[in-house]
Design a protein around this motif. Structure first.
Motif, mmCIF file in Angstrom:
data_model
loop_
_atom_site.group_PDB
_atom_site.id
_atom_site.type_symbol
_atom_site.label_atom_id
_atom_site.label_comp_id
_atom_site.label_asym_id
_atom_site.label_seq_id
_atom_site.Cartn_x
_atom_site.Cartn_y
_atom_site.Cartn_z
ATOM 1 N N LEU A 180 0.465 8.628 0.246
ATOM 2 C CA LEU A 180 -0.020 8.654 1.627
ATOM 3 C C LEU A 180 1.117 8.378 2.600
ATOM 4 O O LEU A 180 1.276 9.083 3.605
ATOM 5 C CB LEU A 180 -1.124 7.611 1.802
ATOM 6 C CG LEU A 180 -1.706 7.508 3.205
ATOM 7 C CD1 LEU A 180 -2.855 8.462 3.350
ATOM 8 C CD2 LEU A 180 -2.153 6.109 3.532
ATOM 9 N N LEU A 181 1.935 7.374 2.303
ATOM 10 C CA LEU A 181 3.024 7.041 3.212
ATOM 11 C C LEU A 181 4.061 8.160 3.248
ATOM 12 O O LEU A 181 4.612 8.469 4.304
ATOM 13 C CB LEU A 181 3.672 5.717 2.810
ATOM 14 C CG LEU A 181 2.808 4.514 3.141
ATOM 15 C CD1 LEU A 181 3.487 3.248 2.709
ATOM 16 C CD2 LEU A 181 2.521 4.459 4.615
ATOM 17 N N ALA B 158 9.372 -6.595 5.680
ATOM 18 C CA ALA B 158 10.586 -5.804 5.454
ATOM 19 C C ALA B 158 11.347 -5.610 6.753
ATOM 20 O O ALA B 158 12.578 -5.710 6.775
ATOM 21 C CB ALA B 158 10.205 -4.455 4.847
ATOM 22 N N ARG C 122 7.241 -2.570 -2.600
ATOM 23 C CA ARG C 122 5.800 -2.731 -2.765
ATOM 24 C C ARG C 122 5.363 -2.220 -4.130
ATOM 25 O O ARG C 122 4.676 -2.904 -4.890
ATOM 26 C CB ARG C 122 5.050 -1.995 -1.668
ATOM 27 C CG ARG C 122 3.579 -2.198 -1.795
ATOM 28 C CD ARG C 122 2.763 -1.530 -0.734
ATOM 29 N NE ARG C 122 3.493 -1.243 0.468
ATOM 30 C CZ ARG C 122 3.988 -0.071 0.755
ATOM 31 N NH1 ARG C 122 3.853 0.909 -0.088
ATOM 32 N NH2 ARG C 122 4.624 0.120 1.866
ATOM 33 N N PHE D 92 3.511 -6.026 4.100
ATOM 34 C CA PHE D 92 4.818 -5.798 3.486
ATOM 35 C C PHE D 92 5.788 -5.132 4.453
ATOM 36 O O PHE D 92 6.971 -5.482 4.502
ATOM 37 C CB PHE D 92 4.653 -4.930 2.241
ATOM 38 C CG PHE D 92 5.493 -5.415 1.126
ATOM 39 C CD1 PHE D 92 4.918 -6.069 0.067
ATOM 40 C CD2 PHE D 92 6.864 -5.279 1.171
ATOM 41 C CE1 PHE D 92 5.692 -6.556 -0.944
ATOM 42 C CE2 PHE D 92 7.637 -5.766 0.163
ATOM 43 C CZ PHE D 92 7.050 -6.408 -0.899
ATOM 44 N N ASP E 147 -4.590 18.246 5.355
ATOM 45 C CA ASP E 147 -5.200 17.507 6.459
ATOM 46 C C ASP E 147 -4.155 16.736 7.230
ATOM 47 O O ASP E 147 -4.215 16.636 8.451
ATOM 48 C CB ASP E 147 -6.234 16.507 5.908
ATOM 49 C CG ASP E 147 -7.608 17.123 5.819
ATOM 50 O OD1 ASP E 147 -7.741 18.281 6.255
ATOM 51 O OD2 ASP E 147 -8.522 16.461 5.292
ATOM 52 N N ASN E 148 -3.190 16.150 6.510
ATOM 53 C CA ASN E 148 -2.286 15.200 7.148
ATOM 54 C C ASN E 148 -1.009 15.820 7.685
ATOM 55 O O ASN E 148 -0.473 15.345 8.667
ATOM 56 C CB ASN E 148 -1.930 14.079 6.168
ATOM 57 C CG ASN E 148 -3.024 13.055 6.058
ATOM 58 O OD1 ASN E 148 -3.351 12.400 7.027
ATOM 59 N ND2 ASN E 148 -3.635 12.966 4.905
ATOM 60 N N ALA F 191 -5.269 1.809 1.053
ATOM 61 C CA ALA F 191 -4.021 2.547 1.230
ATOM 62 C C ALA F 191 -3.536 2.425 2.668
ATOM 63 O O ALA F 191 -2.345 2.337 2.928
ATOM 64 C CB ALA F 191 -4.220 4.005 0.853
ATOM 65 N N MET G 201 -1.540 6.001 -4.738
ATOM 66 C CA MET G 201 -2.101 6.635 -3.549
ATOM 67 C C MET G 201 -1.354 6.205 -2.283
ATOM 68 O O MET G 201 -1.062 7.017 -1.410
ATOM 69 C CB MET G 201 -3.571 6.241 -3.453
ATOM 70 C CG MET G 201 -4.187 6.553 -2.142
ATOM 71 S SD MET G 201 -5.626 7.518 -2.316
ATOM 72 C CE MET G 201 -5.957 7.833 -0.606
ATOM 73 N N VAL G 202 -1.019 4.892 -2.212
ATOM 74 C CA VAL G 202 -0.303 4.393 -1.033
ATOM 75 C C VAL G 202 1.052 5.084 -0.913
ATOM 76 O O VAL G 202 1.440 5.527 0.173
ATOM 77 C CB VAL G 202 -0.117 2.861 -1.125
ATOM 78 C CG1 VAL G 202 0.876 2.388 -0.104
ATOM 79 C CG2 VAL G 202 -1.411 2.150 -0.914
ATOM 80 N N PHE H 189 -5.860 17.062 0.865
ATOM 81 C CA PHE H 189 -5.429 15.818 1.504
ATOM 82 C C PHE H 189 -4.103 16.009 2.245
ATOM 83 O O PHE H 189 -3.946 15.590 3.399
ATOM 84 C CB PHE H 189 -5.298 14.754 0.422
ATOM 85 C CG PHE H 189 -4.752 13.456 0.886
ATOM 86 C CD1 PHE H 189 -5.500 12.642 1.711
ATOM 87 C CD2 PHE H 189 -3.495 13.045 0.506
ATOM 88 C CE1 PHE H 189 -5.000 11.444 2.140
ATOM 89 C CE2 PHE H 189 -2.992 11.849 0.928
ATOM 90 C CZ PHE H 189 -3.742 11.047 1.746
ATOM 91 N N VAL I 8 2.679 10.713 5.488
ATOM 92 C CA VAL I 8 2.681 10.272 6.887
ATOM 93 C C VAL I 8 4.090 10.324 7.467
ATOM 94 O O VAL I 8 4.298 10.788 8.595
ATOM 95 C CB VAL I 8 2.091 8.850 6.985
ATOM 96 C CG1 VAL I 8 2.401 8.232 8.323
ATOM 97 C CG2 VAL I 8 0.604 8.889 6.774
ATOM 98 N N LEU J 176 -7.191 -0.565 -10.919
ATOM 99 C CA LEU J 176 -7.352 -0.364 -9.472
ATOM 100 C C LEU J 176 -5.996 -0.387 -8.770
ATOM 101 O O LEU J 176 -5.674 0.500 -7.966
ATOM 102 C CB LEU J 176 -8.266 -1.461 -8.918
ATOM 103 C CG LEU J 176 -8.626 -1.327 -7.450
ATOM 104 C CD1 LEU J 176 -9.581 -0.171 -7.261
ATOM 105 C CD2 LEU J 176 -9.246 -2.604 -6.928
ATOM 106 N N VAL K 285 -4.304 2.606 -6.629
ATOM 107 C CA VAL K 285 -4.104 2.386 -5.192
ATOM 108 C C VAL K 285 -2.626 2.480 -4.838
ATOM 109 O O VAL K 285 -2.262 3.078 -3.818
ATOM 110 C CB VAL K 285 -4.695 1.018 -4.780
ATOM 111 C CG1 VAL K 285 -4.212 0.617 -3.407
ATOM 112 C CG2 VAL K 285 -6.193 1.079 -4.781
ATOM 113 N N SER L 45 10.307 -1.421 2.139
ATOM 114 C CA SER L 45 8.909 -1.750 1.865
ATOM 115 C C SER L 45 8.309 -0.775 0.859
ATOM 116 O O SER L 45 7.559 -1.164 -0.027
ATOM 117 C CB SER L 45 8.099 -1.766 3.154
ATOM 118 O OG SER L 45 7.802 -0.478 3.593
#
Lengths: 87, 240
Positions: B226-227, A24, B181, A20, B82-83, A13, B222-223, B79, B230, B215, B219, B177
């Motif tokens: 997470l992004l 971009a 993605r 990418f 935490d972030n 992750a 999750m990405v 999670f 963030v 998988l 993933v 992105s």
């Protein structure tokens, strides 16, 4: 889920989107330059804004790359400290 | 390539509703009956019904269903906290957790024959991304007021001509992105599975790709989450 799998998904992750994001950034910069050249100034300034946009795009790509690296480094430091504190 | 068999589209066609043969239709009814729309509703109905069935009556001593949700929701809550901090988590938990569950289920549903992933259409992922992108700017404005512009001018005043375009470009690149993605990964998985089914479905050729697909689905969900977390955390913290 085992801790190894969890760790791997975390790593995927964090680092899986590096490439990418880089691409971009370059495309956004290049596209912005081309629009400035062709649409805003009607081709009279071609190819200068295209090159400038491309340069800014590449710079933005590297900047976002370093952002990801620094953020992960900072988070790792934070987590290590927490683990140490716990015992 | 052969057309994939999507059972909702077949049912809708039997009912006499127009199902578009391309990716999107022309009329409003065709657009609503497009496969990625109908499967989005299927995922939404699935999430509604499953959570209603398992969480309809909460008990002090949780059974299997309630245990599962407690682990999922509790893990996500930890999670996020935490972030991006406790306060932001309490405010935005419903939105981001919904995205996480929706994307995970929508990615995984495409592995079953007869279903398709709504996230393998750019429309779905771009919609999710635009919501996230606007939300993180709104949060930035609410946290800093007009001083939010300082996020985009870099550390020193004489670097502004250099840093402003770079920061703007990398901010708009998030839009691109994040959406492409998710869309690209899921569409690649779907296309690969379709081709392998067509070429060597009798010899279980798609099986290893299906394992990888599980998988990739988890993933990518999750990405995305997470992004999102963030970006919101970055919009909220002070400019460097």
């Amino acid at each position: 889920m085992s801790s190894f799998k969890k760790e791997m998904i975390h790593l995927l992750a964090n680092y899986g989107h590096v490439g990418f994001t880089f691409v971009a950034c370059i495309f956004i910069g290049l596209g912005g330059g081309i629009i400035l050249d062709q649409k805003v100034f009607d081709g009279s300034t071609a190819p200068w804004f295209t090159f400038i946009g491309l340069a800014f795009g590449i710079a933005a790509g590297f900047k976002s790359l370093f952002d990801i690296l620094w953020r992960v480094k900072k988070n790792d430091g934070k987590n290590d400290g927490k683990d140490d504190g716990r015992g | 390539m052969e057309h994939p068999i999507l059972f909702i589209s077949i049912i809708l066609e039997k009912l006499g509703l127009p199902v578009p043969h391309g990716f999107v239709g022309h009329t409003f009814l065709e657009q609503i009956c497009a496969p990625y729309m109908t499967y989005t509703w299927l995922v939404m109905a699935f999430l509604f019904i499953v959570s209603k069935l398992t969480l309809g009556n909460l008990e002090m001593i949780p059974g299997g269903g309630q245990n599962f949700w407690e682990i999922v929701i509790g893990g996500m809550d930890d999670f996020f906290a935490d972030n991006m901090g406790r306060e932001m988590t309490d405010k935005l938990f419903p939105m981001i957790a919904t995205f996480a569950l929706y994307i995970a289920v929508a990615n995984l549903i495409g592995l079953i024959p007869g279903f398709m992933s709504p996230t393998s259409s750019i429309n779905t992922t771009l919609a999710l991304t635009i919501i996230v992108w606007i939300t993180h700017h709104v949060i930035g404005f609410r946290a800093h007021g007009l001083n939010y512009y300082k996020h985009f001018i870099g550390p020193m005043w004489w670097l502004i001509p250099l840093m402003l375009p770079i920061e703007l470009i990398s901010n708009f690149a998030r839009l691109l992105s994040l959406s492409i993605r998710l869309f690209g990964n899921i569409m690649a998985k779907e296309t690969l599975l379709g081709i392998l089914f067509m070429l060597a479905g009798a010899f279980f050729a798609p099986l290893p790709i299906m394992v990888l697909g599980v998988l990739v689905s988890l993933v990518q969900a999750m990405v995305f989450v997470l992004l999102t977390v963030v970006y919101i955390a970055q919009a909220q913290e002070h400019a460097h």
